[in-house]
Write a protein that holds these residues in place. Structure first.
Motif, PDB file in Angstrom:
ATOM      1  N   MET A  13      45.214  33.732  33.190  1.00 51.49           N
ATOM      2  CA  MET A  13      43.671  33.692  32.970  1.00 51.49           C
ATOM      3  C   MET A  13      43.222  34.963  32.117  1.00 51.49           C
ATOM      4  SD  MET A  13      41.701  34.610  36.511  1.00 51.49           S
ATOM      5  CE  MET A  13      39.855  34.513  36.601  1.00 51.49           C
ATOM      6  N   VAL A  14      44.134  36.256  32.320  1.00 54.95           N
ATOM      7  CA  VAL A  14      43.739  37.278  31.484  1.00 54.95           C
ATOM      8  C   VAL A  14      43.788  37.076  30.077  1.00 54.95           C
ATOM      9  CG1 VAL A  14      43.965  39.838  31.087  1.00 54.95           C
ATOM     10  CG2 VAL A  14      43.807  38.858  33.545  1.00 54.95           C
ATOM     11  N   LEU A  15      45.085  36.372  29.849  1.00 58.63           N
ATOM     12  CA  LEU A  15      45.477  36.490  28.443  1.00 58.63           C
ATOM     13  C   LEU A  15      44.404  35.280  27.729  1.00 58.63           C
ATOM     14  CD1 LEU A  15      49.228  36.359  28.382  1.00 58.63           C
ATOM     15  CD2 LEU A  15      47.658  37.980  27.240  1.00 58.63           C
ATOM     16  N   TYR A  16      43.903  34.212  28.437  1.00 61.08           N
ATOM     17  CA  TYR A  16      43.031  33.430  28.120  1.00 61.08           C
ATOM     18  C   TYR A  16      41.864  33.784  27.562  1.00 61.08           C
ATOM     19  CZ  TYR A  16      40.232  28.965  27.719  1.00 61.08           C
ATOM     20  OH  TYR A  16      39.310  28.072  27.214  1.00 61.08           O
ATOM     21  N   ILE A  17      41.318  34.691  28.768  1.00 61.98           N
ATOM     22  CA  ILE A  17      40.053  35.385  28.333  1.00 61.98           C
ATOM     23  C   ILE A  17      39.886  36.382  27.297  1.00 61.98           C
ATOM     24  CG2 ILE A  17      38.261  36.875  29.405  1.00 61.98           C
ATOM     25  CD1 ILE A  17      39.185  35.736  32.249  1.00 61.98           C
ATOM     26  N   ALA A  18      41.195  37.009  26.875  1.00 66.26           N
ATOM     27  CA  ALA A  18      41.440  37.802  25.797  1.00 66.26           C
ATOM     28  C   ALA A  18      41.249  37.256  24.453  1.00 66.26           C
ATOM     29  CB  ALA A  18      42.754  38.814  25.943  1.00 66.26           C
ATOM     30  N   VAL A  19      42.185  36.196  24.522  1.00 60.90           N
ATOM     31  CA  VAL A  19      42.048  35.337  23.192  1.00 60.90           C
ATOM     32  C   VAL A  19      40.941  34.654  22.943  1.00 60.90           C
ATOM     33  CG1 VAL A  19      43.074  33.341  22.166  1.00 60.90           C
ATOM     34  CG2 VAL A  19      44.707  34.791  23.347  1.00 60.90           C
ATOM     35  N   LYS A  20      40.212  33.973  23.656  1.00 58.03           N
ATOM     36  CA  LYS A  20      38.724  33.450  23.508  1.00 58.03           C
ATOM     37  C   LYS A  20      37.810  34.306  23.425  1.00 58.03           C
ATOM     38  CE  LYS A  20      40.331  29.018  23.573  1.00 58.03           C
ATOM     39  NZ  LYS A  20      40.096  28.135  22.526  1.00 58.03           N
ATOM     40  N   GLY A  21      37.923  35.440  24.142  1.00 60.91           N
ATOM     41  CA  GLY A  21      36.872  36.634  24.191  1.00 60.91           C
ATOM     42  C   GLY A  21      35.569  36.164  24.856  1.00 60.91           C
ATOM     43  N   GLY A  22      34.810  37.103  25.187  1.00 67.93           N
ATOM     44  CA  GLY A  22      33.786  36.753  25.758  1.00 67.93           C
ATOM     45  C   GLY A  22      33.629  36.569  27.280  1.00 67.93           C
TER      46      GLY A  22
END
Length: 163
Positions: A13-22
């Motif tokens: 979850m955290v990595l997905y948000i970090a990679v996708k941004g915003g």
């Protein structure tokens, strides 16, 4: 520390948000990362309480990082989900040299794990997922992780296997 599915989902979850941004909608995160929606909401609460994520409610809501990915370590995410690792309860363990030796080894191991995971930031892992290098100096732990995963720094020439 436990290595369980809940921690794995939180890292995704955290990595997905970090990679996708915003701001990322929870349905998108759930679908793309294979996290059950009800579990995603629970993880979001725990990660929000640990100041790792922010949540926005409503039709156009979702989750976003609460601070820079450079400020979030893998250990931060693990601790948010599993609580801080504690040494085993020593009540009832004999004072024999073997028990002391095992406890010393356990403590040393835990200290090294904490040190390793504390040195790797979400930004560094997200950058590796994107295929780019990090802007910040790469800690030894990340170099070791790259080596373990078979990624050799560009400055190191690869050698063909001998035949």
């Amino acid at each position: 520390m436990k290595n369980n599915a809940t921690t794995d989902y939180a890292m995704r979850m955290v990595l997905y948000i970090a990679v996708k941004g915003g701001l990322r909608p929870s349905r998108e995160i759930s679908r793309e990362m294979g996290i059950p929606q009800n579990l995603l909401v629970q993880l979001g609460t725990q990660l929000r309480e640990a100041s790792i994520l922010q949540a926005k409610l409503g039709k156009h809501g979702g989750y976003m990082l609460a601070k820079s990915a450079f400020e979030i370590s893998i250990y931060d995410v693990v601790c948010a989900i599993e609580n801080r690792p504690q040494p085993p309860d020593t009540a009832g363990i004999s004072e024999k040299a073997m028990a002391d030796s095992i406890l010393d080894l356990y403590q040393t191991t835990m200290e090294r794990i904490v040190s390793l995971l504390s040195d790797i930031t979400i930004e560094q892992v997200a950058d590796m997922a994107r295929g780019s290098e990090t802007v910040a100096p790469e800690p030894l732990a990340v170099k070791q992780m790259r080596t373990a995963l078979g990624a050799v720094p560009e400055s190191t020439p690869r050698q063909e296997p001998s035949r």
